[in-house]
Write a protein that holds these residues in place. Sequence first.
Motif, PDB file in Angstrom:
ATOM      1  N   MET A   6       0.841  -1.192   0.000  1.00 26.99           N
ATOM      2  CA  MET A   6       0.000   0.000   0.000  1.00 26.99           C
ATOM      3  C   MET A   6       0.878   1.245   0.000  1.00 26.99           C
ATOM      4  SD  MET A   6      -3.005  -1.051   2.718  1.00 26.99           S
ATOM      5  CE  MET A   6      -4.114   0.238   2.131  1.00 26.99           C
ATOM      6  N   SER A  43      -1.224   7.466   1.018  1.00 25.24           N
ATOM      7  CA  SER A  43      -2.686   7.422   1.120  1.00 25.24           C
ATOM      8  C   SER A  43      -3.179   6.433   2.180  1.00 25.24           C
ATOM      9  CB  SER A  43      -3.290   7.057  -0.233  1.00 25.24           C
ATOM     10  OG  SER A  43      -2.809   5.805  -0.681  1.00 25.24           O
ATOM     11  N   THR A  44      -2.294   5.995   3.061  1.00 21.56           N
ATOM     12  CA  THR A  44      -2.661   4.992   4.067  1.00 21.56           C
ATOM     13  C   THR A  44      -2.359   5.513   5.466  1.00 21.56           C
ATOM     14  OG1 THR A  44      -2.073   3.240   2.491  1.00 21.56           O
ATOM     15  CG2 THR A  44      -2.357   2.596   4.795  1.00 21.56           C
ATOM     16  N   SER A 102      -7.535   4.004   3.863  1.00 23.80           N
ATOM     17  CA  SER A 102      -6.845   4.619   2.735  1.00 23.80           C
ATOM     18  C   SER A 102      -7.789   5.614   2.095  1.00 23.80           C
ATOM     19  CB  SER A 102      -6.405   3.565   1.720  1.00 23.80           C
ATOM     20  OG  SER A 102      -7.523   2.964   1.104  1.00 23.80           O
TER      21      SER A 102
END
Length: 443
Positions: free
Chosen positions: A136, A140-141, A158
């Motif tokens: 990931m 964005s996590t 996310s």
Amino acid sequence: MRKTRMFTLPKNTKPTGEVLALLICKHKKDVERYDTLEKYLDADEPVTMRDRQPKSMLVINNFANYIVQMNAGFLVGTPAEYQFTKRVDASVLTKAYDDQVISDLDSDLAEDSAAFGRAYENIYIDEDGSINSSLMSVRSTIVVYDNTVRHKKMFAFSYVHRCDKNGKEAKDAYDITVWDDKNISEAKLAGVVLSGLKSEPHKLNDVPVIEYANNRRYRGDFERVISGIDAYNILQSNRVNDREKLLDAILAFYNVTMTPEEKEMMLEARVVTLPEDSKAEYILKNINESDAETLRQSIAEDIHKFSLTPDLTDKEFAGNASGVALEFKLIAFILNLRNKERSFEQALMERFKIYNGFFVTKSQMKAIPVSEVDVLFKRTMPRNDFETSRMIANLEGMVDKATLISQLSFIQDGEEIAKLADAEGAVEAGSYGTGGAAERTAE
């Protein structure tokens, strides 16, 4: 919220629209940092470089990538192995690892962790009902823990920017995916308003997003020496530009008067005739190359020293150095790797627990406590197998064969090799005995 880079909230906090919007706002500072680190990693122009003259050349030396590749490569360049304290059948789990070549994912996780200070893994069940893992993005996590002393993981999510009809990112509008210990939920976030929430069980009995911390400060391996990398690039750029400027040096004439036509002829013919008592010479900038080279070496040594990453091109890394001498020279690097191993192992154990729980619910294997599992990291370190062979000979009879043989760098499975060696010895002994009996019969 804590001032550390771990995202913490009060225990039992739910991922409401207000909470998610607050976390995304705080995460934007980390995203800016990740963007800066990636510029160094990709050898783009460093953001802290001073303005250059239009015709000057910018020399970028990719120390950042070297440091990341060295640390990640030595950590998991040789895939991690799993050992169990008791006789258990974990073949189903290890097959799931092998089928997806999970060592490749480990390598990507180690690189992200070394570059950005953290990395993320998502465990999911695909359309075929198989369990898998994927990388990931750190941009964005977010993984959220409670603010107790245990820092228990509460949920992860996310987010992806939503776009308007013109294809531009809409302000404060995101597509959200949230994982808790039971469900995976999808929704849309506009400001602090969460809408269109859809949830379904993920059947993994834990939050299936794992955070790999590079260290307790979540710092990348080259982050502490960025100023040194900038200084090195500036110095090398100036040295190259100074050499280039020698081609455009000013030619000064003394006691000479030249018309514009004569100057043109001189430039075209590359020859000039000077009258008596006159001279011509270039006006050059005095460059002390020795001092510049001494400064370059000093900066490079500091970069390696404070990033705890060895310079393998160093002349002191002699080809005939003993294993002890090499380990002593690499002691800071090895100690740093051990710290990284502990953080990485903790995340790998979290993965093992989730995979094990999945197969237990499907009655394909028994539950294995993580306390009965050890992760072995085989560092890709230079080894002196001749010294090791002498050590093996000295310890023969005091330590079992499998343990001794496994000390050799080219041996993967010491126990298997020991069995093969015993079998081969038995065959040779049998052939000698048969031959001797045949000779006695002939006599």
